[in-house]
Design an enzyme around this catalytic site. Structure first.
Site, PDB file in Angstrom:
ATOM      1  N   ASN A  12     -21.061 -12.549 -25.928  1.00 48.29           N
ATOM      2  CA  ASN A  12     -20.073 -11.839 -25.654  1.00 48.29           C
ATOM      3  C   ASN A  12     -18.803 -12.325 -26.504  1.00 48.29           C
ATOM      4  O   ASN A  12     -18.059 -13.482 -26.136  1.00 48.29           O
ATOM      5  CB  ASN A  12     -19.233 -11.758 -24.153  1.00 48.29           C
ATOM      6  CG  ASN A  12     -18.367 -10.651 -24.057  1.00 48.29           C
ATOM      7  OD1 ASN A  12     -17.772 -10.135 -24.836  1.00 48.29           O
ATOM      8  ND2 ASN A  12     -18.010 -10.400 -22.890  1.00 48.29           N
ATOM      9  N   ARG A 103     -22.633  -8.001 -26.910  1.00 51.13           N
ATOM     10  CA  ARG A 103     -21.771  -7.021 -26.725  1.00 51.13           C
ATOM     11  C   ARG A 103     -21.026  -6.358 -27.901  1.00 51.13           C
ATOM     12  O   ARG A 103     -20.466  -7.495 -28.731  1.00 51.13           O
ATOM     13  CB  ARG A 103     -20.749  -7.366 -25.509  1.00 51.13           C
ATOM     14  CG  ARG A 103     -19.605  -6.513 -25.273  1.00 51.13           C
ATOM     15  CD  ARG A 103     -18.557  -6.877 -24.512  1.00 51.13           C
ATOM     16  NE  ARG A 103     -17.835  -6.008 -23.995  1.00 51.13           N
ATOM     17  CZ  ARG A 103     -16.918  -6.253 -23.055  1.00 51.13           C
ATOM     18  NH1 ARG A 103     -16.642  -7.430 -22.547  1.00 51.13           N
ATOM     19  NH2 ARG A 103     -16.139  -5.084 -22.760  1.00 51.13           N
ATOM     20  N   HIS A 191     -15.397   0.114 -22.269  1.00 55.35           N
ATOM     21  CA  HIS A 191     -15.817  -0.534 -20.962  1.00 55.35           C
ATOM     22  C   HIS A 191     -17.169   0.242 -20.396  1.00 55.35           C
ATOM     23  O   HIS A 191     -17.505   0.272 -19.271  1.00 55.35           O
ATOM     24  CB  HIS A 191     -14.805  -0.473 -19.849  1.00 55.35           C
ATOM     25  CG  HIS A 191     -13.460  -1.032 -20.250  1.00 55.35           C
ATOM     26  ND1 HIS A 191     -12.275  -0.712 -20.073  1.00 55.35           N
ATOM     27  CD2 HIS A 191     -13.468  -2.471 -20.747  1.00 55.35           C
ATOM     28  CE1 HIS A 191     -11.306  -1.600 -20.387  1.00 55.35           C
ATOM     29  NE2 HIS A 191     -12.216  -2.811 -20.780  1.00 55.35           N
ATOM     30  N   ARG A 251      -1.863  -4.634 -24.140  1.00 49.28           N
ATOM     31  CA  ARG A 251      -1.886  -3.365 -24.751  1.00 49.28           C
ATOM     32  C   ARG A 251      -1.038  -2.377 -24.214  1.00 49.28           C
ATOM     33  O   ARG A 251      -0.905  -2.261 -22.805  1.00 49.28           O
ATOM     34  CB  ARG A 251      -3.349  -3.104 -24.857  1.00 49.28           C
ATOM     35  CG  ARG A 251      -4.499  -3.653 -25.814  1.00 49.28           C
ATOM     36  CD  ARG A 251      -5.982  -3.094 -25.860  1.00 49.28           C
ATOM     37  NE  ARG A 251      -6.406  -4.340 -25.315  1.00 49.28           N
ATOM     38  CZ  ARG A 251      -7.974  -4.238 -24.709  1.00 49.28           C
ATOM     39  NH1 ARG A 251      -8.431  -2.839 -24.869  1.00 49.28           N
ATOM     40  NH2 ARG A 251      -8.700  -5.068 -24.272  1.00 49.28           N
ATOM     41  N   GLU A 389     -20.886  -7.238 -16.805  1.00 46.78           N
ATOM     42  CA  GLU A 389     -21.255  -6.498 -18.136  1.00 46.78           C
ATOM     43  C   GLU A 389     -22.335  -7.209 -18.680  1.00 46.78           C
ATOM     44  O   GLU A 389     -23.338  -6.762 -19.405  1.00 46.78           O
ATOM     45  CB  GLU A 389     -19.972  -6.597 -18.921  1.00 46.78           C
ATOM     46  CG  GLU A 389     -18.917  -5.540 -18.512  1.00 46.78           C
ATOM     47  CD  GLU A 389     -17.630  -5.882 -18.934  1.00 46.78           C
ATOM     48  OE1 GLU A 389     -17.035  -7.090 -18.309  1.00 46.78           O
ATOM     49  OE2 GLU A 389     -17.028  -5.133 -19.418  1.00 46.78           O
TER      50      GLU A 389
END
Ligand code: AMP
Length: 407
Positions: A12, A103, A191, A251, A389
């Site tokens: 990742n 990922r 996501h 963000r 994840e």
């Protein structure tokens, strides 16, 4: 680490960090049996190019490495990845990985599921860099580094967009001239690895509600929400890029496009605007204190409080919007760093949802981060489920290995 079970590495690569997890895959009872990769070790380098710090540990918590490095030694992602591999290879000496799952943030409209990586896949992913400028280049750096070091090793790309690939046209449109939709300027959602994991987990821990109208709030450094029906994504608050939707750590979330125009008209370059929207907005920009929720909750600064209030208000608003898509709401799930660990943030979001959805929390359960945090009187159950994840990537990679007869 078992010498007999195949090993999968999960990579990742983020904007300033690289994380590598080692999974072993126990033999499945039969061909159709579920595969359950087991985490055996994890390594990560944070603050690449600034103050690189390597940490690696076995799944039982035993620390294998915890060391800071001079910037020159870990100046980029390539160097970081090599270093982690070196550290983890001590444990992998007798059992090298059979595959690496990556990922990858953006799969565009080409990829509706995880895919084996080849030259064609790499060039399609390169074309998507402008849509995920802070993540996609680093994902590709890790992929290229492995291809160079071990050209025959099977590599799999697992996408944050793929879980949303079945969205209805109405959920994908952006009201620009239609030709832009055909050119790929559409709402994808992100996501997805987290949401796919939660959908699977919900089927295990609450099968009675998993098929219903579920909204999942993934609240981490990045934050989005997903509306699911029957365990499938039907709408997401993120769109073309991971900037859309609710405000995040740094963000901005959805803003009036006129604000971007205004910034450009003031003379800001596209790069400067990008840096501000991705890195200096959201909780950090509003509070002027931090992007970290824990720091904001601990701060006495009025603007820190304002930023958290706005965050909760916007999250609740997005839940209302997604409930319209679903035609109601049967279950609300919180996940990721803030969602799974922050009782006050969950409480503030849910306070906005009492009148409309009859949601009420059980304070003790909420403070304990219990699996069910809603009160018995709550019209909609509210659950807390930690996400995984990396585990989802390991599973998708193992499935591709099995399909290709290598497991
Ligand atoms: P993630 O990107 O999922 O790792 O989430 C990172 C965010 O989770 C940061 O804003 C952290 O401050 C926040 N976080 C982690 N643990 C807690 C906690 N116990 N309380 C509040 N926020 C937390």
């Amino acid at each position: 680490m078992s010498a007999t079970h195949p090993v999968i590495l999960v990579v990742n690569a983020g904007s300033s960090s690289v994380k590598v997890s080692v999974y072993t895959v126990p033999e499945a009872a039969h061909d159709n049996a579920d595969i359950n990769p087991v985490l055996s070790a994890h390594g990560q380098i944070e603050s690449i190019g600034v103050a690189p710090r390597l940490r690696a540990s076995m799944a039982d918590g035993h620390v294998v490495a915890d060391e800071s490095f001079p910037v020159a030694q870990v100046a980029d992602h390539d160097a970081a990845f090599r270093l982690i591999r070196l550290v983890l290879s001590v444990g992998l000496r007798d059992n090298p990985p059979v595959a690496i799952g990556h990922r990858v943030v953006h799969g565009g409209s080409d990829f509706a599921q995880a895919v084996r990586i080849d030259d064609d896949v790499i060039s399609r992913l390169e074309a998507l860099i402008p849509l995920a400028p802070l993540h996609q280049p680093h994902n590709l750096t890790a992929i290229r580094a492995v291809r160079k070091a071990a050209p025959d090793l099977l590599q799999v790309a697992c996408f944050d967009t793929a879980f949303h690939a079945g969205h209805d046209m109405l959920a994908q449109l952006i009201a620009l001239p239609y030709e832009y939709y055909e050119r790929g300027i559409r709402r994808y959602g992100f996501h997805g690895l987290s949401y796919e994991y939660i959908a699977r987990r919900l089927g295990q821990v609450a099968p009675d509600v998993a098929a219903g109208r579920v909204i999942v709030a993934h609240l981490g450094n990045g934050a989005s929400l997903c509306a699911m029906r029957d365990g499938r994504s039907v709408e997401s608050t993120m769109g073309l890029t991971a900037l859309d939707g609710m405000p995040m750590g740094t963000r901005c979330g959805s803003i009036d496009p006129g604000a971007v125009l205004w910034l450009a008209q003031q003379g800001m370059t596209a790069d400067a605007i990008q840096t501000m929207l991705y890195g200096a907005s959201g909780l950090k920009g509003l509070s002027g204190v931090s992007s970290d929720m824990r720091a904001l909750l601990a701060s006495e600064e009025p603007r820190a409080r304002l930023a958290v209030d706005f965050y909760a208000y916007r999250a609740a608003q997005e839940i209302g919007k997604l409930a319209v898509t679903l035609g109601g709401l049967d279950t609300l799930v919180f996940t990721a760093g803030i969602g799974a660990n922050s009782p006050p943030v969950r409480a503030r979001i849910c306070a906005h949802l009492t009148d409309l959805f009859g949601i009420s929390l059980d304070n003790a359960a909420n403070n304990d981060n219990s699996q069910r945090v809603s009160s018995d009187a709550s019209r909609v159950p509210v659950l807390v489920l930690p996400t995984d994840e990396e585990g989802m990537i390991a599973l998708s990679t193992a499935r591709i290995l099995r399909e290709s007869g290598k497991l």
